[in-house]
Design a protein around this motif. Sequence first.
Motif, short mmCIF file in Angstrom:
data_model
loop_
_atom_site.label_atom_id
_atom_site.label_comp_id
_atom_site.label_asym_id
_atom_site.label_seq_id
_atom_site.Cartn_x
_atom_site.Cartn_y
_atom_site.Cartn_z
N GLN A 187 4.64 0.81 4.85
CA GLN A 187 3.55 0.26 4.01
C GLN A 187 3.30 -1.07 4.54
O GLN A 187 3.53 -1.96 5.00
CB GLN A 187 4.03 0.46 2.48
CG GLN A 187 4.76 -0.89 1.95
CD GLN A 187 6.44 -0.84 2.47
OE1 GLN A 187 6.55 0.02 3.19
NE2 GLN A 187 7.00 -1.17 1.38
N GLN A 212 0.73 -1.27 -0.20
CA GLN A 212 -0.01 -0.05 0.22
C GLN A 212 1.02 1.28 0.06
O GLN A 212 1.68 1.30 0.78
CB GLN A 212 -0.74 -0.01 1.25
CG GLN A 212 -2.00 1.05 1.27
CD GLN A 212 -2.94 0.99 2.38
OE1 GLN A 212 -2.54 0.53 3.40
NE2 GLN A 212 -4.17 1.12 1.87
N TRP A 264 -3.04 0.35 -3.55
CA TRP A 264 -2.38 -0.89 -3.41
C TRP A 264 -1.45 -0.99 -4.90
O TRP A 264 -2.10 -0.75 -5.92
CB TRP A 264 -2.97 -2.23 -3.31
CG TRP A 264 -3.74 -2.04 -2.02
CD1 TRP A 264 -4.59 -1.47 -1.59
CD2 TRP A 264 -3.24 -2.78 -0.74
NE1 TRP A 264 -4.83 -1.40 -0.10
CE2 TRP A 264 -3.97 -2.10 0.28
CE3 TRP A 264 -1.91 -3.49 -0.33
CZ2 TRP A 264 -3.64 -2.72 1.70
CZ3 TRP A 264 -1.88 -3.88 0.82
CH2 TRP A 264 -2.25 -3.53 1.75
#
Length: 139
Positions: A105, A27, A38
């Motif tokens: 992330q 992400q 994404w």
Amino acid sequence: MSQGDRPITEVAAGILLDSEGRYLLGQRPEGKPYAGYWEVPGGKIEIGESVFDALKRELQEELGIDIDASEELTVLEYDYPHAYVRLHVSVIRQWSGTPTGCEGQQLSWQLLSDQAPSVEPLLPAAWPMLEKLRGLLKT
């Protein structure tokens, strides 16, 4: 798709594919264009860097893994509002280390056999990458 007068940003993208038929998505972190979307891991190719060298560097920086080989899958272009990108997409079937979100992330393993990823939204350029991968694996 025509890039017109916009500069082309060269990007190396790597689809990690494991032995269970899963691929990895990350992400996009806050502060980047399309934050929260994404994507397939990767990043910009630096001047004088090969696609493989950029992929190796980016996957080390983003995921903390090392790769020794990749298979070229496709090259595609996408016109985003913030940049016109040429994506050099490769498949990575082996790596050392465990993929970790080194930039904070979130990561998600997805089954290639599923119609669509279970996470969303997906970065628009990721869709043709996944379709190309499905086509490759069907042959």
